[in-house]
Design an enzyme around this catalytic site. Sequence first.
Site, PDB file in Angstrom:
ATOM      1  CG  HIS A   1      -2.109   0.778   1.218  1.00 14.15           C
ATOM      2  ND1 HIS A   1      -2.593   1.349   0.068  1.00 14.15           N
ATOM      3  CD2 HIS A   1      -3.015   1.093   2.188  1.00 14.15           C
ATOM      4  CE1 HIS A   1      -3.728   1.969   0.333  1.00 14.15           C
ATOM      5  NE2 HIS A   1      -4.009   1.836   1.612  1.00 14.15           N
TER       6      HIS A   1
ATOM      7  CD  GLU B   1      -9.455   0.948   1.408  1.00 13.92           C
ATOM      8  OE1 GLU B   1      -8.897  -0.066   0.964  1.00 13.92           O
ATOM      9  OE2 GLU B   1      -8.912   1.701   2.248  1.00 13.92           O
TER      10      GLU B   1
ATOM     11  CD  GLU C   1     -35.998  -8.363  -7.028  1.00 15.89           C
ATOM     12  OE1 GLU C   1     -35.102  -8.229  -7.874  1.00 15.89           O
ATOM     13  OE2 GLU C   1     -36.816  -9.276  -7.064  1.00 15.89           O
TER      14      GLU C   1
ATOM     15  N   GLY D   1      -6.428 -10.345   1.047  1.00 14.49           N
ATOM     16  CA  GLY D   1      -5.419 -11.386   1.199  1.00 14.49           C
ATOM     17  C   GLY D   1      -6.046 -12.775   1.153  1.00 14.49           C
TER      18      GLY D   1
ATOM     19  CG  ASP E   1      -6.238   0.376  -1.850  1.00 18.81           C
ATOM     20  OD1 ASP E   1      -6.248  -0.662  -2.525  1.00 18.81           O
ATOM     21  OD2 ASP E   1      -6.506   0.398  -0.640  1.00 18.81           O
TER      22      ASP E   1
END
Length: 355
Positions: free
Chosen positions: A124, A212, A244, A153, A208
């Site tokens: 990261h 997320e 649904e 991971g 990133d």
Amino acid sequence: MAKINFGGTIEEVVTREEFPMEKALQVLKNETIAIIGYGVQGPAQALNLRDNGFKVIVGQRKGSKTWDKAVEHGWVPGETLFDIEEAAKRGTIIEFLLSDAGQIALWPTIKPFLTKGKTLYFSHGFGITFKEQTGIVPPADIDVVLAAPKGSGTSVRRLFLQGKGINSSYAVFQDATGSAKQKAIALGIGVGSGYLFETDFKKEVYSDLSGERGTLMGAIAGIFEAQYEVLRANGHSPSEAFNETVEELTQSLMPLVAENGMDWMYANCSTTAQRGALDWKKKFKAATLPVFQELYKSVATGQEAKRTIETCSKPDYREKLAEELKELRESELWQAGAAVRALRPEKQQAEVTMI
Ligand SMILES: NC(=O)C1=CN([C@@H]2O[C@H](COP(=O)(O)OP(=O)(O)OC[C@H]3O[C@@H](n4cnc5c(N)ncnc54)[C@H](O)[C@@H]3O)[C@@H](O)[C@H]2O)C=CC1
Ligand SMILES: CC(=O)[C@](C)(O)C(=O)O
Ligand SMILES: [Mg+2]
Ligand SMILES: [Mg+2]
């Protein structure tokens, strides 16, 4: 490097064909890879590297739960499993796979072992990019690289065992030896990546954190809740509302998107659904675009990093997170989900609560 056309933009990427495992093993043949941290990414990358034939050791705090987990995974105390300082001393490549907040706490411990010619590896761009907040500034005479799997991971390990792979980005922040890029790519291949695309530390962390917080985790959960609430408020049963909102998406429609794209998923639905989806997609985009812009800004200004560091550095951060996850799990939506999952035909053997 393979030149691939990504929707009109030509990008140079690394495929497993042009950078096979034998080449990765060759590049890293004199290296000892020390995995520091054994949470989610640590075990996946350590085990994949070990299975691929690299020399790997693990560094953990003795007496911790993760030490025991590492022993269960076949790491041998005194041979391939050491305390953090000893692993950092023995390793020539230090994989810094503690949580991003944990990296700040452990940096003073690790730094003295980053001697000339060693490599510091991240998954990261967080620690390096937000250095004003993290204090992570590596010495100038080491290589600093990144390979960031674009997935959990857990999937990095599971897909590896299935012979598949998660795509990863790679980057070089500092090249002291002249071979940092080769090492970054070799490590990316070694941890079991699909193809590798180039980035830099800042772009990796900005995308990133946006991903997320956005479509991958934050936005999707928020949209689920909003739709579920509207259906429930209009008298639909939990079973109907959950199917649904979530079950049909994960079990039927997203696998079709994964296989062949959005238009193909649409094409496999009714013309009624296609008409409505094509119309409403525009409204959802317009409604969420400002939120995504606000999110990106919050990432780029360091606000998201600040909040993460502040909350995840507190001694009771695990308990607090666990409470929030419990609340999510115990909400009607996800309780309905648990019941729906238990009713999947393949789970019929499993215990179903009958009332
Ligand atoms: N979780 C994932 O699947 C992904 C993680 N990453 C990145 O990989 C790196 C590792 O992330 P995770 O595996 O999720 O980390 P994690 O949250 O599972 O933590 C890893 C290890 O750090 C230890 N740790 C946490 N705080 C600590 C502290 N204050 N002092 C000492 N040890 C501490 C934990 O006990 C654990 O063993 C991070 O940079 C993360 O952003 C990248 C892609 C996906
Ligand atoms: C799994 C992953 O890539 C994330 C969502 O970015 C993360 O766990 O930080
Ligand atoms: Mg990610
Ligand atoms: Mg992430």
